[in-house]
Design a protein around this motif. Structure first.
Motif, PDB file in Angstrom:
ATOM      1  N   THR A  42       4.684  -0.134  -4.424  1.00 29.95           N
ATOM      2  CA  THR A  42       3.361   0.470  -4.422  1.00 29.95           C
ATOM      3  C   THR A  42       2.820   0.394  -5.845  1.00 29.95           C
ATOM      4  O   THR A  42       3.576   0.172  -6.796  1.00 29.95           O
ATOM      5  CB  THR A  42       3.419   1.931  -3.948  1.00 29.95           C
ATOM      6  N   ALA A  43       1.506   0.573  -6.004  1.00 28.19           N
ATOM      7  CA  ALA A  43       0.878   0.334  -7.304  1.00 28.19           C
ATOM      8  C   ALA A  43       1.496   1.190  -8.400  1.00 28.19           C
ATOM      9  O   ALA A  43       1.729   0.706  -9.524  1.00 28.19           O
ATOM     10  CB  ALA A  43      -0.622   0.585  -7.209  1.00 28.19           C
ATOM     11  N   ASP A  44       1.770   2.468  -8.112  1.00 27.03           N
ATOM     12  CA  ASP A  44       2.321   3.343  -9.151  1.00 27.03           C
ATOM     13  C   ASP A  44       3.709   2.890  -9.585  1.00 27.03           C
ATOM     14  O   ASP A  44       4.030   2.888 -10.790  1.00 27.03           O
ATOM     15  CB  ASP A  44       2.340   4.798  -8.671  1.00 27.03           C
ATOM     16  N   ARG A  45       4.530   2.465  -8.624  1.00 29.84           N
ATOM     17  CA  ARG A  45       5.869   1.986  -8.981  1.00 29.84           C
ATOM     18  C   ARG A  45       5.807   0.621  -9.655  1.00 29.84           C
ATOM     19  O   ARG A  45       6.650   0.284 -10.495  1.00 29.84           O
ATOM     20  CB  ARG A  45       6.750   1.932  -7.733  1.00 29.84           C
TER      21      ARG A  45
ATOM     22  N   THR B 121      -5.402  -2.836  -7.526  1.00 25.55           N
ATOM     23  CA  THR B 121      -4.177  -2.811  -8.320  1.00 25.55           C
ATOM     24  C   THR B 121      -4.312  -3.649  -9.588  1.00 25.55           C
ATOM     25  O   THR B 121      -3.798  -3.263 -10.648  1.00 25.55           O
ATOM     26  CB  THR B 121      -2.989  -3.289  -7.473  1.00 25.55           C
TER      27      THR B 121
ATOM     28  N   GLU C 249       0.843  -1.194   0.000  1.00 25.30           N
ATOM     29  CA  GLU C 249       0.000   0.000   0.000  1.00 25.30           C
ATOM     30  C   GLU C 249       0.882   1.250   0.000  1.00 25.30           C
ATOM     31  O   GLU C 249       2.034   1.220   0.444  1.00 25.30           O
ATOM     32  CB  GLU C 249      -0.901  -0.020   1.242  1.00 25.30           C
ATOM     33  N   GLY C 250       0.349   2.366  -0.522  1.00 25.73           N
ATOM     34  CA  GLY C 250       1.076   3.632  -0.498  1.00 25.73           C
ATOM     35  C   GLY C 250       1.320   4.167  -1.883  1.00 25.73           C
ATOM     36  O   GLY C 250       0.724   3.709  -2.872  1.00 25.73           O
ATOM     37  N   GLU C 251       2.213   5.137  -1.977  1.00 28.58           N
ATOM     38  CA  GLU C 251       2.545   5.776  -3.242  1.00 28.58           C
ATOM     39  C   GLU C 251       4.044   5.998  -3.344  1.00 28.58           C
ATOM     40  O   GLU C 251       4.723   6.257  -2.351  1.00 28.58           O
ATOM     41  CB  GLU C 251       1.829   7.136  -3.372  1.00 28.58           C
ATOM     42  N   ASN C 252       4.541   5.837  -4.574  1.00 26.86           N
ATOM     43  CA  ASN C 252       5.922   6.182  -4.927  1.00 26.86           C
ATOM     44  C   ASN C 252       6.937   5.580  -3.964  1.00 26.86           C
ATOM     45  O   ASN C 252       7.830   6.258  -3.451  1.00 26.86           O
ATOM     46  CB  ASN C 252       6.097   7.705  -4.984  1.00 26.86           C
ATOM     47  N   LYS C 253       6.791   4.286  -3.735  1.00 28.67           N
ATOM     48  CA  LYS C 253       7.670   3.639  -2.753  1.00 28.67           C
ATOM     49  C   LYS C 253       8.018   2.227  -3.196  1.00 28.67           C
ATOM     50  O   LYS C 253       7.184   1.498  -3.738  1.00 28.67           O
ATOM     51  CB  LYS C 253       6.968   3.616  -1.388  1.00 28.67           C
TER      52      LYS C 253
ATOM     53  N   GLN D 172      -5.917  -1.486 -12.037  1.00 30.63           N
ATOM     54  CA  GLN D 172      -5.006  -0.470 -12.543  1.00 30.63           C
ATOM     55  C   GLN D 172      -4.038  -1.042 -13.575  1.00 30.63           C
ATOM     56  O   GLN D 172      -3.749  -0.405 -14.599  1.00 30.63           O
ATOM     57  CB  GLN D 172      -4.219   0.147 -11.385  1.00 30.63           C
TER      58      GLN D 172
END
Length: 330
Positions: A58-61, A105, A40-44, A108
């Protein structure tokens, strides 16, 4: 006078061109399914210390990582979630939350990369406060097979709705393939495949994976539902049942210490056979390479070739990205 040999197998090894011409087994980037860890989280990203080179994303990464892999030709991914302990309970209710980390995710990934294949994981342990793949009876400690099927069906349905292409029941509960197939078909997901963990052994090679997800059992072990490492014929019984229940593909896990089981299953089914080159197998190669005891790249490719040679049509492997880079270099 010494007898001069008539038969000389070395003639087929005398040049690289001839060796390539008669090579019996080949590896391709299309053989790989890449297991990836999700947080969970962002940019990590967080490194899995027991698996050098492997990160939790995290999903974005993770989308960035998948993009890099797609550029290398890897098109199949198996995400596994690391769930906050506060969301875990004995019935693993977070496992079928349509707005949870895992299902969110998957959606996404499919939106960003509609052509990639997502193989989901169906088992309670990442979401269970007990750390087991099934519901634990609070009094006896027994893993309740039939009660667990209901949870697995809900989980599979939530993953299919999110966009999973292949459902991967890894729980080893009896009858789960038939149960999941029925749930999917009744809800208009007959097009979603099932890759059953047909022979999943109670192995010592899962340690780094459980470290990555924090999913180790709180009490006891998994020997009452995962297979005895001493057994090979039992895998064929599981195979027959999975075929009867509607599995589209079958899997052996782990791979490297069970090459004989991969071959046995390959010889007894017309279904695609996959194998999971698990975290402990990966970590052993990486540790030996870091210590200078083996050539890490050559060992990696030899391990993967052995799994393919044993009869696997596809390989879940943490080496996927690295091996794809080697194959691209030729």
């Amino acid at each position: 006078m010494a007898l001069i040999p008539t038969h000389r197998p070395r003639r087929n090894r005398k040049s690289e061109v001839i060796r390539n011409m008669v090579q019996e087994t080949t590896l391709s980037v299309h053989d790989f399914i890449y297991p990836v860890f999700l947080i969970e989280g962002e940019n990590k990203t967080i490194e899995v210390t027991s698996m050098p080179g492997i990160q939790r994303f995290t999903a974005d990464r993770l989308l960035d990582e998948i993009g890099q892999c797609v550029d290398l030709g890897i098109k199949s991914f198996a995400p596994f979630p690391s769930i906050d302990d506060r969301l875990k309970d004995r019935l693993a209710q977070e496992s079928h939350n349509p707005d949870g980390l895992y299902t969110r995710t998957i959606a996404q990934i499919k939106k960003a990369f509609p052509d990639v294949v997502i193989m989901s994981d169906v088992a309670m342990d990442p979401y269970s406060s007990d750390g087991h793949d099934g519901i634990v009876d609070p009094d006896s400690g027994e893993i309740l097979n039939d009660a667990t099927l209901e949870v697995l069906g809900q989980m599979a349905l939530a993953q299919a709705r999110a966009g999973a292409d292949i459902i991967g029941p890894s729980d080893m509960m009896d009858g789960r393939v038939a149960w999941i197939r029925d749930v999917l078909d009744r809800n208009a997901f007959s097009h979603v495949s099932i890759m059953s963990y047909t022979a999943k052994y109670a192995s010592a090679f899962y340690g780094p994976f459980r470290d990555a997800l924090g999913s180790a059992p709180k009490k006891g072990d998994k020997k009452s539902y995962q297979m005895n490492p001493a057994n090979r014929r039992e895998a064929l019984r599981e195979l027959v049942l999975d075929e009867q229940e509607g599995a589209d593909m079958v899997m052996i896990k782990p791979a490297l210490s069970y090459l004989d089981v991969i071959r046995e299953v390959r010889n007894h089914t017309q279904l695609p056979v996959t194998a999971y080159n698990v975290s402990g197998e990966y970590a052993m190669v990486k540790a030996a390479a870091q210590n200078g005891w083996v050539d890490g790249e050559r060992t990696m490719m030899e391990v993967l070739m052995s799994i393919k040679r044993a009869g696997a049509d596809a390989i879940l492997t943490y080496f996927a990205k690295e091996a794809a880079q080697v194959l691209r270099r030729g």
